[in-house]
Scaffold this motif. Structure first.
Motif, mmCIF file in Angstrom:
data_model
loop_
_atom_site.group_PDB
_atom_site.id
_atom_site.type_symbol
_atom_site.label_atom_id
_atom_site.label_comp_id
_atom_site.label_asym_id
_atom_site.label_seq_id
_atom_site.Cartn_x
_atom_site.Cartn_y
_atom_site.Cartn_z
ATOM 1 N N THR A 170 0.832 -1.214 0.000
ATOM 2 C CA THR A 170 0.000 0.000 0.000
ATOM 3 C C THR A 170 0.862 1.258 0.000
ATOM 4 N N ILE A 171 1.952 1.205 0.756
ATOM 5 C CA ILE A 171 2.852 2.356 0.787
ATOM 6 C C ILE A 171 3.527 2.539 -0.576
ATOM 7 N N LYS A 172 3.865 1.430 -1.228
ATOM 8 C CA LYS A 172 4.456 1.520 -2.568
ATOM 9 C C LYS A 172 3.487 2.177 -3.553
ATOM 10 N N ASP A 173 2.215 1.775 -3.480
ATOM 11 C CA ASP A 173 1.214 2.376 -4.372
ATOM 12 C C ASP A 173 1.064 3.874 -4.103
ATOM 13 N N ALA A 174 1.031 4.235 -2.808
ATOM 14 C CA ALA A 174 0.919 5.659 -2.469
ATOM 15 C C ALA A 174 2.138 6.436 -2.947
ATOM 16 N N LYS A 177 1.900 6.929 -6.690
ATOM 17 C CA LYS A 177 0.962 8.006 -7.010
ATOM 18 C C LYS A 177 1.568 9.371 -6.728
ATOM 19 N N GLN A 178 2.268 9.477 -5.609
ATOM 20 C CA GLN A 178 2.919 10.743 -5.280
ATOM 21 C C GLN A 178 3.977 11.115 -6.313
ATOM 22 N N MET A 179 4.771 10.140 -6.704
ATOM 23 C CA MET A 179 5.798 10.405 -7.710
ATOM 24 C C MET A 179 5.170 10.779 -9.047
ATOM 25 N N ARG A 180 4.059 10.097 -9.402
ATOM 26 C CA ARG A 180 3.378 10.434 -10.650
ATOM 27 C C ARG A 180 2.817 11.852 -10.593
ATOM 28 N N LYS A 185 3.132 17.445 -12.137
ATOM 29 C CA LYS A 185 3.281 18.847 -11.741
ATOM 30 C C LYS A 185 4.462 19.488 -12.456
ATOM 31 N N ARG A 186 5.600 18.778 -12.462
ATOM 32 C CA ARG A 186 6.772 19.337 -13.152
ATOM 33 C C ARG A 186 6.513 19.490 -14.643
ATOM 34 N N ALA A 187 5.799 18.511 -15.222
ATOM 35 C CA ALA A 187 5.484 18.611 -16.651
ATOM 36 C C ALA A 187 4.584 19.812 -16.935
#
Length: 364
Positions: A170-174, A177-180, A185-187
């Motif tokens: 679950t932490i990996k999925d979160a 999502k945060q990294m995406r 945002k940067r894009a």
């Protein structure tokens, strides 16, 4: 078989076996501990060594080279109460074979358990984000604690590396999502910056083009005005240099009259009040003898053909005068309106034309 011979063979075999047990060859970077009568006696060095058979007991070899041990992943709880699986790799070296054999029963297992407990103490004071980004700090703290604890075991810990840190799914999925979201945002920021820069460059280009176009129009207007000024100045100087008289001006009026009636909708047009006097002046100019000017002073006398042309021109001027007088009458075939005097074609000649105009009115 002879019993004596058999006994001799047994003695020889026993002697050979005893000699073999007395000689021990130790490879390089290896060591073996020797006990004599149950007590530690010495450590065999690499090379040829002799022991007393049946008295000295030689223990298995101990590897003195640097060794690498990979421990299975261990669950560790972080400061923010998340369970992560941490896989570690340990690099150590036996520096004292006697201590490694007599100070600890199984130094590999002891190092593994010490690594797990130390790792839990270090990671337990960090949250997940700091744990993922502080591997060097964790490695240095683990190495310091392990090297200090294993020193009395005759072991030197050279390095401790964290091979993997696996948070829950679950932490990996979160985190994904945060990294995406961060990448999106940067894009978006980069896209906005690109559009902003593009609009700025486009505006700068439009500004420069308008400035250059305005400068070009200004230069063209200045050059055109200078050309018109020079043309007017040359015409004005030419008129003053040739000293025109009222007769020439009257002839110019006659040339302008046909242009007034060229339009398809010109059913009503205005004749200035000076047209009649101008026509009379032209008629009088053709009927009277013209004075010779500087341009015609050296010409030959007019011939008979020229006299006929002058006569025809005089008749045409007389007809034009008659038509103009008929147009001024209220019962004429076309209604004409007498307008105010138009400005002179050459404003600079108003002062010179005034006496001639008064003279023509008096003659009329």
């Amino acid at each position: 078989m002879d019993p004596l011979l058999l006994a001799g063979l047994l003695v020889i075999l026993f002697a050979v076996f005893t000699v073999l047990k007395a000689v021990r060859i130790i490879p390089q970077a290896r060591a073996r501990n020797v006990e004599r009568l149950g007590r530690y006696h010495r450590t065999l060095k690499p090379g040829l060594n002799f022991v007393i058979p049946y008295v000295d007991r030689v223990y298995p070899m101990i590897d003195l080279r640097e060794q690498v041990v990979s421990f299975r992943p261990q669950p560790v709880i972080t400061e923010d109460n998340l369970v992560v699986e941490i896989d570690t790799v340990l690099y150590f070296q036996v520096t004292d074979p006697r201590a490694a054999a007599y100070e600890i029963a199984n130094y590999i297992q002891a190092v593994e358990q010490l690594t797990v407990t130390t790792l839990r103490n270090v990671v337990g004071s960090m949250d997940l984000e700091k744990t993922l980004t502080s591997r060097d700090t964790i490695n240095s703290q683990l190495r310091g604690v392990l090297d200090e604890a294993t020193g009395k075991w005759g072991i030197r810990v050279n390095r401790v590396e964290i091979k993997a840190i696996d948070p829950p799914k679950t932490i990996k999925d979160a985190m994904e999502k945060q990294m995406r979201a961060e990448r999106d945002k940067r894009a978006a920021i980069l896209n906005a910056e690109g559009q902003r820069q593009s609009q700025i460059l486009t505006a700068e280009g439009d500004k420069q083009s308008r400035i250059l176009r305005a400068e070009g129009q200004r230069t063209a207007a200045i050059l055109e005005a200078e050309g018109q000024s020079r043309a007017i100045d040359q015409v004005f100087q030419a008129v003053h240099r040739n000293d025109p008289d009222p007769k020439l001006l009257a002839y110019q009026y006659l040339q302008v009259l046909p242009q007034l009636a060229q339009g398809s909708g010109n059913t009503f047009w205005v004749i200035p009040s000076e047209v009649t006097s101008a026509l009379q002046g032209v008629s009088k100019a053709f009927t009277e003898a013209l004075p010779k000017s500087a341009a015609t002073r050296d010409e030959l006398p007019p011939s008979a053909e020229m006299d006929e042309e002058v006569a025809k021109a005089a008749e045409a001027a007389a007809e034009a005068v008659a038509d103009a007088q008929e147009a001024e009458s209220p019962n004429g075939p076309r209604q004409l309106t007498q307008a105010a005097p138009e400005p002179a074609p050459f404003p600079g000649l108003d002062a010179e034309r005034a006496p001639a105009t008064e003279r023509n009115h008096q003659e009329h």
